[in-house]
Design an enzyme around this catalytic site. Sequence first.
Site, PDB file in Angstrom:
ATOM      1  NE  ARG A  61      -1.622  -2.387   2.709  1.00 33.21           N
ATOM      2  CZ  ARG A  61      -1.750  -3.651   2.311  1.00 33.21           C
ATOM      3  NH1 ARG A  61      -2.827  -4.016   1.684  1.00 33.21           N
ATOM      4  NH2 ARG A  61      -0.824  -4.557   2.572  1.00 33.21           N
ATOM      5  CB  THR A  62       3.469   2.569   2.225  1.00 33.22           C
ATOM      6  OG1 THR A  62       2.727   2.051   3.336  1.00 33.22           O
ATOM      7  CG2 THR A  62       3.991   3.941   2.560  1.00 33.22           C
ATOM      8  CE  LYS A  90      28.712  -2.576  -8.060  1.00 31.92           C
ATOM      9  NZ  LYS A  90      28.803  -1.404  -8.925  1.00 31.92           N
ATOM     10  NE  ARG A 111       7.133   0.714   4.588  1.00 32.80           N
ATOM     11  CZ  ARG A 111       5.912   0.202   4.680  1.00 32.80           C
ATOM     12  NH1 ARG A 111       5.720  -1.090   4.486  1.00 32.80           N
ATOM     13  NH2 ARG A 111       4.881   0.962   4.961  1.00 32.80           N
ATOM     14  CG  HIS A 144       3.749   3.898   8.567  1.00 30.45           C
ATOM     15  ND1 HIS A 144       3.825   4.762   7.485  1.00 30.45           N
ATOM     16  CD2 HIS A 144       3.333   2.693   8.057  1.00 30.45           C
ATOM     17  CE1 HIS A 144       3.487   4.106   6.387  1.00 30.45           C
ATOM     18  NE2 HIS A 144       3.189   2.860   6.708  1.00 30.45           N
TER      19      HIS A 144
END
Length: 334
Positions: A61-62, A90, A111, A144
Amino acid sequence: MKERVFHCINVEQFDYAFLEEICDLADKIREISRTKAGMEYLASTLNHKRAMLYFVQPSTRTFLSFYSACQMLGIKCAEVRDPKTSSEIKGESEEDTVRTFSLYFDLIIMRHPRANFAEKIAYLLNKTDHPVPVINAGSGKDQHPTQALLDIYTLRRSFMHRGGVAQKKIAFVGDLRRGRTVRSLAKLLTQFEEMKLYFVAPAEYQIGEDIIAFLEQNKTEYEITDDFEKVVPEVDAIYMTRLQDEWDQEEGGHVDIDIERYSFQRRHLDLLKPDGIIMHPLPRRTEIAAEVDGDPRAAYWRQVRNGMYIRVALIAGIFQRDRKILEYYLSNNL
Ligand code: CP
């Protein structure tokens, strides 16, 4: 919006006036987007901008609502969802990776599993000669903030004929200790008068002491309980959450409790107030029975849709296009 939110990192940034303004703007964007002409207007507002969606924790959703929000505003998107596909493999640090994004993109939406990573990046970018806005799309077990905005927007729309969000009783149910959506929304609800919050969970998953201290500091009433059945008829909104067991491993294992005691079943609809609502940030497992979905008080699919509009409003505000959008709204008699 009067207060410009350059970086969107945590809910402590938002006050009541900001919440009112962003929800009003989201409503107007929703109206504008109903027509082709309105969609074309919105898509012209930021079509010179590019955004990086750096999502190194899973999301449906986000991620998609930010992606859609950017598309609605004409912003071109790129994404990194698996760090194994970037030069982090790397040995490049995450900080250098994100700093690299800031040289190509005008906005970074991220996120990340680390609690303060978005804040750290915002601070780091502020010290460079090319700072770009950072939006926290979920950080560890901590915050959030844009989920909390869409939750407030959903509460506001749900209670628009009942005096708004103020003076409501809201229950949080489930894994509250590790639920960042609960932590962010509980804090944001202190902006409203005479709220009462209920935290319904087994002791192992009860809300953190820091949130309780925040509520006390902000004089918001609360109750801690494990009695789900008692709370359902008392509240105006019930906010269900899933077990956040992705954190079990780093916490040293799984705690075996009967989580079914904290699930909303068909029979609970008879206990809930006729104008009460059921919310969930999603994804869900068994904590809300699918047969509840058809009840008009089930607000969780509306939350998903609201998330897109509030994120359009947030991004428009960050790039100071909010006033222009309001002018368009008024000049088109919407
Ligand atoms: N509510 C929420 O954050 O959902 P996703 O994890 O699917 O983004």
